[in-house]
Design a protein around this motif. Structure first.
Motif, PDB file in Angstrom:
ATOM      1  N   TRP A 247      13.816  44.049-126.416  1.00 54.24           N
ATOM      2  CA  TRP A 247      13.813  45.419-125.923  1.00 54.24           C
ATOM      3  C   TRP A 247      15.011  46.196-126.460  1.00 54.24           C
ATOM      4  N   MET A 248      14.751  47.323-127.089  1.00 53.87           N
ATOM      5  CA  MET A 248      15.788  48.206-127.616  1.00 53.87           C
ATOM      6  C   MET A 248      16.001  49.366-126.645  1.00 53.87           C
ATOM      7  N   THR A 249      17.255  49.707-126.391  1.00 60.84           N
ATOM      8  CA  THR A 249      17.561  50.869-125.552  1.00 60.84           C
ATOM      9  C   THR A 249      17.664  52.097-126.448  1.00 60.84           C
ATOM     10  N   LEU A 250      16.712  53.021-126.292  1.00 57.75           N
ATOM     11  CA  LEU A 250      16.672  54.219-127.129  1.00 57.75           C
ATOM     12  C   LEU A 250      17.139  55.471-126.405  1.00 57.75           C
ATOM     13  N   PRO A 286      28.541  56.175-109.669  1.00 61.96           N
ATOM     14  CA  PRO A 286      27.534  55.670-110.612  1.00 61.96           C
ATOM     15  C   PRO A 286      27.736  54.198-110.947  1.00 61.96           C
ATOM     16  N   ALA A 287      27.679  53.346-109.929  1.00 61.29           N
ATOM     17  CA  ALA A 287      27.864  51.906-110.114  1.00 61.29           C
ATOM     18  C   ALA A 287      26.501  51.259-110.323  1.00 61.29           C
ATOM     19  N   PHE A 288      25.968  51.420-111.512  1.00 58.83           N
ATOM     20  CA  PHE A 288      24.640  50.903-111.809  1.00 58.83           C
ATOM     21  C   PHE A 288      24.724  49.451-112.273  1.00 58.83           C
ATOM     22  N   PRO A 289      23.666  48.691-112.058  1.00 58.52           N
ATOM     23  CA  PRO A 289      23.663  47.303-112.544  1.00 58.52           C
ATOM     24  C   PRO A 289      23.654  47.258-114.060  1.00 58.52           C
ATOM     25  N   ALA A 290      24.380  46.315-114.617  1.00 63.54           N
ATOM     26  CA  ALA A 290      24.450  46.161-116.081  1.00 63.54           C
ATOM     27  C   ALA A 290      23.336  45.223-116.525  1.00 63.54           C
ATOM     28  N   THR A 291      22.122  45.702-116.470  1.00 62.43           N
ATOM     29  CA  THR A 291      20.969  44.876-116.798  1.00 62.43           C
ATOM     30  C   THR A 291      20.522  45.100-118.237  1.00 62.43           C
ATOM     31  N   ALA A 292      20.017  46.279-118.515  1.00 61.74           N
ATOM     32  CA  ALA A 292      19.476  46.572-119.844  1.00 61.74           C
ATOM     33  C   ALA A 292      20.595  46.650-120.881  1.00 61.74           C
ATOM     34  N   PRO A 293      20.272  46.468-122.151  1.00 57.91           N
ATOM     35  CA  PRO A 293      21.285  46.631-123.205  1.00 57.91           C
ATOM     36  C   PRO A 293      21.827  48.052-123.206  1.00 57.91           C
ATOM     37  N   PHE A 294      23.059  48.213-123.636  1.00 57.09           N
ATOM     38  CA  PHE A 294      23.613  49.548-123.715  1.00 57.09           C
ATOM     39  C   PHE A 294      22.956  50.296-124.873  1.00 57.09           C
ATOM     40  N   LEU A 295      23.137  51.590-124.905  1.00 57.67           N
ATOM     41  CA  LEU A 295      22.474  52.446-125.876  1.00 57.67           C
ATOM     42  C   LEU A 295      22.750  51.981-127.305  1.00 57.67           C
ATOM     43  N   GLY A 296      21.675  51.791-128.067  1.00 53.22           N
ATOM     44  CA  GLY A 296      21.812  51.358-129.453  1.00 53.22           C
ATOM     45  C   GLY A 296      21.791  49.862-129.634  1.00 53.22           C
ATOM     46  N   SER A 297      21.528  49.117-128.541  1.00 53.20           N
ATOM     47  CA  SER A 297      21.489  47.657-128.621  1.00 53.20           C
ATOM     48  C   SER A 297      20.143  47.143-128.152  1.00 53.20           C
ATOM     49  N   MET A 298      19.914  45.860-128.360  1.00 48.56           N
ATOM     50  CA  MET A 298      18.668  45.240-127.946  1.00 48.56           C
ATOM     51  C   MET A 298      18.945  43.822-127.470  1.00 48.56           C
ATOM     52  N   ILE A 322      21.604  37.659-125.811  1.00 49.44           N
ATOM     53  CA  ILE A 322      22.745  38.551-125.626  1.00 49.44           C
ATOM     54  C   ILE A 322      22.446  39.877-126.308  1.00 49.44           C
ATOM     55  N   ASP A 323      23.181  40.899-125.903  1.00 50.77           N
ATOM     56  CA  ASP A 323      23.027  42.204-126.531  1.00 50.77           C
ATOM     57  C   ASP A 323      23.496  42.161-127.977  1.00 50.77           C
ATOM     58  N   GLU A 324      22.743  42.794-128.841  1.00 50.64           N
ATOM     59  CA  GLU A 324      23.156  42.944-130.223  1.00 50.64           C
ATOM     60  C   GLU A 324      22.688  44.294-130.727  1.00 50.64           C
ATOM     61  N   PRO A 325      23.488  44.947-131.550  1.00 54.22           N
ATOM     62  CA  PRO A 325      23.087  46.270-132.040  1.00 54.22           C
ATOM     63  C   PRO A 325      21.898  46.169-132.992  1.00 54.22           C
ATOM     64  N   PHE A 326      21.073  47.181-133.012  1.00 49.94           N
ATOM     65  CA  PHE A 326      19.989  47.222-133.987  1.00 49.94           C
ATOM     66  C   PHE A 326      20.257  48.357-134.969  1.00 49.94           C
ATOM     67  N   THR A 327      19.913  48.130-136.194  1.00 50.73           N
ATOM     68  CA  THR A 327      20.130  49.121-137.251  1.00 50.73           C
ATOM     69  C   THR A 327      18.830  49.596-137.868  1.00 50.73           C
ATOM     70  N   THR A 328      17.716  48.977-137.489  1.00 46.20           N
ATOM     71  CA  THR A 328      16.417  49.382-138.001  1.00 46.20           C
ATOM     72  C   THR A 328      15.440  49.519-136.853  1.00 46.20           C
ATOM     73  N   LEU A 329      14.403  50.288-137.080  1.00 46.24           N
ATOM     74  CA  LEU A 329      13.316  50.395-136.123  1.00 46.24           C
ATOM     75  C   LEU A 329      12.193  49.465-136.554  1.00 46.24           C
ATOM     76  N   PRO A 330      11.414  48.968-135.613  1.00 48.27           N
ATOM     77  CA  PRO A 330      10.322  48.068-135.989  1.00 48.27           C
ATOM     78  C   PRO A 330       9.272  48.792-136.822  1.00 48.27           C
TER      79      PRO A 330
END
Length: 524
Positions: A247-250, A286-298, A322-330
């Motif tokens: 899952w990518m965070t867009l 704004p104490a949100f759960p750190a569930t999804a990857p941060f913006l720009g990661s997957m 683990i979270d890792e940045p993505f540089t391309t779109l599928p």
């Protein structure tokens, strides 16, 4: 062992900018630090004789600190996370004594199986009766508005607040939110009769659907209940099938309304080509759960979709990486999306699948706030596109319009911040700044490109039409626009695809810096 979080993710947890700035100044005050796969701990030297003991459960996250601060997380917890993110906290085979008790107590609570809530049949029936009575009263009110004529109707806020309050009493908060949006549209749009009449038709269709609720297919029945405002317990959602993907965070959008903070995160699956919307709430900070990857990661993870004819909102499940940045779109899907759950009935004659063509980032909650202060950033990806919708509630909309959303109930002056990678949403206007599309109508072909029948814009409109055909109460749908060129025409900014089809941009989302960076070349 969980990899340390990136600093950007730590920054997202800060309750305010001053806490984050103060946390950075504590980096050299830590001792007795350690971490394991689900926790980080340490002692921070403060102004008193005893250091502050700070423990963080990163699986929550949850925080414990001996400091007197009421903020969550406090500056010490933020500072410890920042130190951890830089790799300065070494793994420890044993948990420090000051952290062991708190972590053990949390583990014991999580090990206790949650008691599944059982719905009392009498309570459920009582609510159904209340909702039915309220919706029948609403249908009479709608008929009165049309018979009286929109020009002669009372357009004051109090007139709509009265019927909206009746819907709250009838336990139909989704309907109340839709009604509370209408006075703002009437006051700020020159073409207000069209969207108001469209909303009346949508509400009437919802009333008719509720009358036949038990006759509807399960997926459409779930959509009707959601739009009315019936509760959907998390336990039942987690019983839905797991959808695993990378899952990518867009896109991420945060709003604040009377100390109620809401964060919406748009995810896109690299393999399934499905969209998902995560909605988190927090009160006070704004104490949100750190569930999804941060913006720009997957990350590789499981999601559970809320049931519906056009599933979009989901709950976060298990994480498998683990979270890792993505540089391309599928790559764009080469085959159509799997069929949607069957919804072919007289209410919605179209039976279509939730869109899976590459189309990016947003959604529309039940209702919008009358006003919002918004800033938007686009680290990479396409600029937001908008187009005005003209379809009737019972069919697919051939058009779209960028909207700005707020929490699920209308509220004055919501503060909002937005971050997005490839942000475009097809739907309807909610705010004065988005009252009218600019430039050509969405999907129209620019001169020199006659008869465009495919391409990014057409796929985006088809995706929105598919979602609307499955769920006629959908207000907008996320899309990913590929290889589009932002340009300015006589009427304003637009994005144009390779076939020459164009979508106008919402006035609040001008891509001046982005288009200058790309010098007219296509962007995603």
């Amino acid at each position: 062992m969980n990899a340390p979080w990136p600093e950007e993710r730590v920054g997202e947890l800060a309750p305010d900018g001053s806490s984050l700035a103060a946390a950075r100044g504590l980096a050299d005050r830590w001792r007795d630090t350690g971490c394991r796969d689900d926790a980080v701990w340490g002692r921070c030297r403060g102004s008193g004789p005893e250091p502050y003991a700070t423990i963080i459960d990163v699986s929550g996250p949850a925080y414990a600190c001996s400091c007197p601060s009421r903020k969550s997380p406090c500056k010490h917890a933020l500072s410890l996370l920042l130190v951890w993110s830089r790799g300065a906290v070494a793994p420890s085979p044993e948990v420090a004594e000051f952290a062991a008790e708190w972590l053990a107590a949390r583990a014991a609570r999580s090990a206790t199986p949650a008691t599944a809530r059982t719905v009392n049949p009498a309570t459920a029936e009582q609510r159904r009766v209340r909702v039915t009575a309220g919706l029948e009263e609403l249908d009479i009110w709608l008929g009165d508005q049309v018979r009286t004529g929109l020009a002669q109707a009372d357009r004051s806020y109090s007139a709509f607040e009265s019927i909206a309050a009746r819907m709250v009493d009838a336990q139909a908060p989704g309907v109340a939110g839709a009604l509370r949006r209408l006075p703002l549209i009437m006051a700020t749009r020159a073409d207000w009769p069209e969207p108001v009449l469209r909303e009346y038709a949508r509400l009437h269709l919802l009333v008719v659907a509720h009358r036949r609720l038990e006759d509807l297919p399960p997926a459409l029945r779930a959509s009707v209940r959601t739009h009315i405002g019936y509760p959907n317990p998390a336990e039942s959602v987690r019983a839905e099938p797991v959808v695993r993907d990378q899952w990518m965070t867009l896109g991420v959008r945060s709003t604040e309304d009377d100390r109620l903070y809401t964060r919406r995160t748009w995810l896109y699956g690299r393999r399934t080509h499905r969209w998902a919307l995560l909605v988190d709430h927090a009160f006070g900070a704004p104490a949100f759960p750190a569930t999804a990857p941060f913006l720009g990661s997957m990350t590789e993870a499981d999601l559970h979709y809320y049931p519906g004819a056009a599933p979009l909102r989901a709950l976060w499940g298990g994480r498998h990486g683990i979270d890792e940045p993505f540089t391309t779109l599928p790559a764009a899907p080469t085959s159509p999306a799997p069929p949607a759950k069957e919804t072919a009935i007289s209410l919605t004659p179209s039976t279509v699948a939730p869109p899976a063509k590459e189309t990016a980032a947003s959604s529309t909650p039940t209702a919008a706030a009358p006003a919002a202060e918004e800033t938007a950033t686009f680290p990479s990806g396409a600029v937001p596109a908008a187009k005005e919708t003209t379809a009737s509630p019972s069919g697919a909309a051939p058009a779209a319009k960028e909207t700005t959303a707020s929490p699920s109930s209308a509220a004055p002056a919501a503060k909002e911040t937005t971050a997005s990678l490839a942000a475009a949403r097809i739907g309807e206007p909610d705010f004065p700044g988005h009252a009218a599309a600019i430039g050509k109508k969405g999907g129209e072909t620019m001169p020199g490109h006659p008869g465009a029948t495919s391409g990014a814009v057409r796929e985006a409109l088809d995706a929105h039409a598919a979602a609307l055909g499955a769920d006629p109460w959908v207000r907008s749908w996320p899309v990913l626009l590929r290889d589009v060129v932002p340009l300015v025409a006589e009427a304003g900014w637009q994005v144009v695809d390779a076939q020459g089809a164009a979508l106008p941009l919402a006035p609040a989302e001008q891509p001046v810096r982005r288009s200058g960076r790309h010098h007219g070349r296509a962007v995603d």
